[in-house]
Design an enzyme around this catalytic site. Structure first.
Site, PDB file in Angstrom:
ATOM      1  N   ASP A 209       0.679  -1.012   0.081  1.00 48.11           N
ATOM      2  CA  ASP A 209       0.489   0.114   0.268  1.00 48.11           C
ATOM      3  C   ASP A 209       1.023   1.323  -0.132  1.00 48.11           C
ATOM      4  OD1 ASP A 209      -2.436   0.734   0.430  1.00 48.11           O
ATOM      5  OD2 ASP A 209      -1.432   1.865   1.973  1.00 48.11           O
ATOM      6  N   GLU A 245       2.339  -0.323  -5.194  1.00 50.48           N
ATOM      7  CA  GLU A 245       0.970   0.737  -5.147  1.00 50.48           C
ATOM      8  C   GLU A 245       1.558   1.445  -5.448  1.00 50.48           C
ATOM      9  OE1 GLU A 245      -1.359   2.440  -2.947  1.00 50.48           O
ATOM     10  OE2 GLU A 245      -2.769   3.403  -4.478  1.00 50.48           O
TER      11      GLU A 245
HETATM   12  C1  QV4 Z   1      -7.821  14.203   7.012  1.00 43.35           C
HETATM   13  C2  QV4 Z   1      -7.378  15.372   6.263  1.00 43.35           C
HETATM   14  C3  QV4 Z   1      -5.804  15.484   5.756  1.00 43.35           C
HETATM   15  C4  QV4 Z   1      -5.333  15.797   7.323  1.00 43.35           C
HETATM   16  C5  QV4 Z   1      -5.592  14.553   8.174  1.00 43.35           C
HETATM   17  C6  QV4 Z   1      -5.928  14.485   9.654  1.00 43.35           C
HETATM   18  O1  QV4 Z   1      -7.583  15.303   4.820  1.00 43.35           O
HETATM   19  O2  QV4 Z   1      -5.658  16.262   4.993  1.00 43.35           O
HETATM   20  O3  QV4 Z   1      -3.944  15.850   7.654  1.00 43.35           O
HETATM   21  O4  QV4 Z   1      -7.048  14.092   8.126  1.00 43.35           O
HETATM   22  O5  QV4 Z   1      -5.981  13.363  10.611  1.00 43.35           O
HETATM   23  C7  QV4 Z   1      -9.327   8.964   5.684  1.00 43.35           C
HETATM   24  C8  QV4 Z   1     -10.200  10.261   5.685  1.00 43.35           C
HETATM   25  C9  QV4 Z   1      -8.839  11.648   5.029  1.00 43.35           C
HETATM   26  C10 QV4 Z   1      -8.054  11.833   6.501  1.00 43.35           C
HETATM   27  C11 QV4 Z   1      -7.396  10.911   6.574  1.00 43.35           C
HETATM   28  C12 QV4 Z   1      -6.761  10.740   8.058  1.00 43.35           C
HETATM   29  O6  QV4 Z   1     -10.537   9.737   4.352  1.00 43.35           O
HETATM   30  O7  QV4 Z   1     -10.004  12.764   5.101  1.00 43.35           O
HETATM   31  O8  QV4 Z   1      -7.562  12.784   6.254  1.00 43.35           O
HETATM   32  O9  QV4 Z   1      -8.390   9.528   7.154  1.00 43.35           O
HETATM   33  O10 QV4 Z   1      -7.087  11.446   8.890  1.00 43.35           O
HETATM   34  C13 QV4 Z   1      -7.320   5.057   2.057  1.00 43.35           C
HETATM   35  C14 QV4 Z   1      -8.590   6.381   1.700  1.00 43.35           C
HETATM   36  C15 QV4 Z   1      -8.186   7.699   2.437  1.00 43.35           C
HETATM   37  C16 QV4 Z   1      -8.119   7.770   4.005  1.00 43.35           C
HETATM   38  C17 QV4 Z   1      -6.812   6.619   4.005  1.00 43.35           C
HETATM   39  C18 QV4 Z   1      -7.008   6.371   5.789  1.00 43.35           C
HETATM   40  O11 QV4 Z   1      -8.397   6.290   0.598  1.00 43.35           O
HETATM   41  O12 QV4 Z   1      -9.677   8.648   2.025  1.00 43.35           O
HETATM   42  O13 QV4 Z   1      -8.026   8.741   4.331  1.00 43.35           O
HETATM   43  O14 QV4 Z   1      -7.382   5.755   3.502  1.00 43.35           O
HETATM   44  O15 QV4 Z   1      -8.243   6.071   6.481  1.00 43.35           O
HETATM   45  C19 QV4 Z   1      -2.540   8.814  -2.958  1.00 43.35           C
HETATM   46  C20 QV4 Z   1      -1.812   7.633  -2.555  1.00 43.35           C
HETATM   47  C21 QV4 Z   1      -2.220   5.636  -2.586  1.00 43.35           C
HETATM   48  C22 QV4 Z   1      -3.404   6.620  -1.615  1.00 43.35           C
HETATM   49  C23 QV4 Z   1      -4.638   7.652  -2.234  1.00 43.35           C
HETATM   50  C24 QV4 Z   1      -5.704   7.256  -1.706  1.00 43.35           C
HETATM   51  O16 QV4 Z   1      -0.245   8.018  -3.509  1.00 43.35           O
HETATM   52  O17 QV4 Z   1      -1.119   5.558  -2.105  1.00 43.35           O
HETATM   53  O18 QV4 Z   1      -4.071   8.344  -2.617  1.00 43.35           O
HETATM   54  N1  QV4 Z   1      -3.931   4.468  -2.692  1.00 43.35           N
HETATM   55  C25 QV4 Z   1      -3.497   3.859  -1.074  1.00 43.35           C
HETATM   56  C26 QV4 Z   1      -4.820   2.788  -0.576  1.00 43.35           C
HETATM   57  C27 QV4 Z   1      -6.024   4.092   0.021  1.00 43.35           C
HETATM   58  C28 QV4 Z   1      -5.581   4.261   1.301  1.00 43.35           C
HETATM   59  C29 QV4 Z   1      -3.989   4.275   1.492  1.00 43.35           C
HETATM   60  C30 QV4 Z   1      -3.394   4.380   0.334  1.00 43.35           C
HETATM   61  C31 QV4 Z   1      -3.765   5.344   2.445  1.00 43.35           C
HETATM   62  O19 QV4 Z   1      -5.325   2.397  -1.580  1.00 43.35           O
HETATM   63  O20 QV4 Z   1      -6.887   3.302  -0.270  1.00 43.35           O
HETATM   64  O21 QV4 Z   1      -6.194   5.768   1.652  1.00 43.35           O
HETATM   65  O22 QV4 Z   1      -3.004   3.930   3.498  1.00 43.35           O
HETATM   66  O23 QV4 Z   1      -2.954   8.626  -4.387  1.00 43.35           O
END
Ligand code: QV4
Ligand code: CA
Length: 508
Positions: A209, A245
């Site tokens: 991930d 990823e």
């Molecule tokens: C929010 C704000 C941030 C702030 C933070 C403070 O947006 O700016 O700093 O609060 O706490 C969730 C919420 C998001 C929140 C975050 C932390 O949606 O709003 O930040 O939690 O509280 C998944 C979801 C994200 C989720 C994350 C953690 O998609 O929405 O965030 O899990 O729970 C990039 C990367 C790629 C990534 C993609 C989503 O390059 O690698 O973004 N894809 C992988 C996974 C994805 C996962 C993550 C990475 C993180 O496929 O499912 O994100 O592990 O493109």
């Protein structure tokens, strides 16, 4: 001796690209948010018998429990510890699943969230899937243990503001998630211990991930600490299959090819471009797919992990945008998945989803956070209906006849060359795979009627899109291939599924 050494080196470096599926099985399915007990049953009752090669499972390690919003799917991407203890089940259930799936020839690939721990937005406490205490504010994760020394705050303690600054992308907080110091041997060893526990249990490999947010060298250092696969199911010296990823649509500093040395890489251009073509947006047409693959600027086929949609972009997260086709667009989606599975490019992954109550406001689904079907937080069982579809809100795209049969098509045509391309200059196209398979699409607004060279031996073939070959007869369309390999195809543009696929094992 030198030759043997070379062989072992080639074997060694080759293996991270090899999914170690049983011979004749060429695709995996992402059973997103499924419980381990349900995956074990699905391996035995469906995936094994139908020729699926393996399952990508949701992150099995302990994660934060988020109540606002209520138990979002994405809480599983906020690790608290490496205990195998989540809403999908505990370690015993995980072990049982891996054993039962391996025993019917279906591999397990783990979604490894190793770039970070939970977000700074969580309060300290024990709101976690295994009750472990954590305090993100002082970087305290005693259940690992990790402490302040093990995070990148010294390099960067802010977010990623510029995706063209490789240092920011790797060392800062993705979405506020606490970024691990992967250059430290203690952190590398702790992560490798977690992954080795899974390897010893019998998994075949890992999805890494957020790989874009880890330095390729740090990933390599971790991979070098990993055990060979469990010889109960894999040959001696087998290395874990790795797919990273990395979202690279060509417009950022970080490129997929930086990661090729570690293993395969997710090719996000695949779904984004194919969705645009099948939707016929921006003047795209299926006739242009004649050189699909590297010809479209995608990575080498032996490094690519390909998919039409994934758990992120089916709900507007990650990358791909509005062109991404999903189960919500069923008719076009089946065509896209059919094309992916028939075409030789890449190693293929089929998505299997759950339904949620989408609610669009200003073009965005404000319910994109909704987690799996559940009873007060407990994930619901995957029930199977009499017609073999799934109940309880599970979509089970992998059980749709058209998709299940194209997974088998890909197995039948394995290693056969792309052949006999035909198109009408618009959105009617056809191609074969050597002398083992042939597929025809009509995505134009008028009917297709053409006599085409299939490359297949003469005979009567069952179309595996409109039906099934059962006890020697066909429940769908039958196709007559003549002695010269040609066959007449007629596909109405209003057909339920405007494509036909035949192969060596659908011959009557
Ligand atoms: C929010 C704000 C941030 C702030 C933070 C403070 O947006 O700016 O700093 O609060 O706490 C969730 C919420 C998001 C929140 C975050 C932390 O949606 O709003 O930040 O939690 O509280 C998944 C979801 C994200 C989720 C994350 C953690 O998609 O929405 O965030 O899990 O729970 C990039 C990367 C790629 C990534 C993609 C989503 O390059 O690698 O973004 N894809 C992988 C996974 C994805 C996962 C993550 C990475 C993180 O496929 O499912 O994100 O592990 O493109
Ligand atoms: Ca990082």
């Amino acid at each position: 001796m030198k030759f043997l050494l070379l062989l072992s080196l080639v074997g060694f470096c080759w293996a991270q690209y090899d999914p170690h599926t049983q011979y004749g099985r060429t695709s995996i399915v992402h059973l997103f948010e499924w419980r381990w007990v349900d995956i074990a049953k699905e391996c035995e009752r469906y995936l094994g018998p139908k020729g699926f090669g393996g399952v990508q499972v949701s992150p099995p390690n302990e994660n934060v429990v988020i109540h606002n919003p209520s138990r979002p799917w994405y809480e599983r991407y906020q690790p608290i510890s490496y205990k195998i203890c989540t809403r999908s089940g505990n370690e015993n259930e995980f072990r049982d699943m891996v054993t039962r799936c391996n025993n019917v020839g279906v591999r397990i690939y783990v979604d490894a969230v190793i770039n970070h721990m939970c977000s700074t937005g969580n309060a300290a406490g024990t709101s976690s899937t295994c009750g472990s205490y954590y305090n993100p504010n002082n970087r305290d994760f005693p259940a690992v243990p990790y402490s302040g020394w093990d995070f990148n705050d010294g390099k960067c303690n802010g977010g990623i503001n510029n995706y063209n600054d490789a240092n920011q992308v790797r060392n800062c907080h993705l979405l506020g998630l606490l970024d691990l110091a992967l250059e430290k041997d203690y952190v590398r060893t702790t992560i490798a211990d977690y992954m080795n526990n899974l390897i010893d249990i019998g998994v075949a490999g890992f999805r890494l991930d957020a790989a874009k947010h880890m330095w390729p060298g740090d990933i390599k250092a971790i991979l070098n600490k990993l055990h060979n696969l469990n010889t109960k199911w894999f040959s001696q010296g087998s290395r874990p299959f790795i797919f990273q990823e990395v979202i690279d649509l060509g417009n950022e500093a970080i490129k997929s090819n930086e990661y090729f040395g570690n293993g395969r890489v997710t090719e996000f251009k695949f779904g984004a471009k194919l969705g645009t073509v099948i939707r016929k947006w921006n003047g795209e047409k299926m006739a242009y797919l004649k050189n699909w693959g590297e010809g479209w600027g995608m990575m080498p086929t032996d490094r690519a992990l390909v998919f039409v949609d994934n758990h992120d972009n089916q709900r507007g997260h990650g990358a791909g945008g509005a062109s991404i086709l999903t189960f919500w667009d069923a008719r076009l989606y089946k065509m896209a998945v059919g094309f992916m599975l028939a075409h030789p490019y890449g190693f293929t992954r089929v998505m299997s989803s759950y339904r949620w109550d989408r609610r669009f406001e200003n073009g965005k689904d404000v319910n994109d956070w909704i987690g799996p079907p559940n009873n007060n937080g407990a994930i619901k069982e995957v029930t199977i209906n009499a017609d073999t579809t799934c109940g309880n809100g599970w979509v089970c795209e992998h059980r749709w006849r058209q998709i299940r049969n194209m997974v088998a098509f890909r197995n039948v045509v394995q290693s056969q060359p792309f052949a006999n391309w035909w198109d009408n200059g618009s959105n009617q196209v056809a191609f074969g795979r050597g002398n083992r398979g042939f597929i025809v699409f009509n995505n134009d607004d008028w009917s297709l009627s053409a006599r085409l060279q299939t490359g297949l031996p003469a005979g009567t073939y069952c179309d595996v899109i409109s039906g099934d070959k059962i006890n020697g007869s066909c429940t769908g369309i039958k196709v007559q291939v003549s002695g010269d390999g040609t066959a007449q195809f007629s596909i109405s543009n209003s057909a339920e599924d405007p494509f036909i696929a035949i192969h060596a094992e659908s011959k009557l």
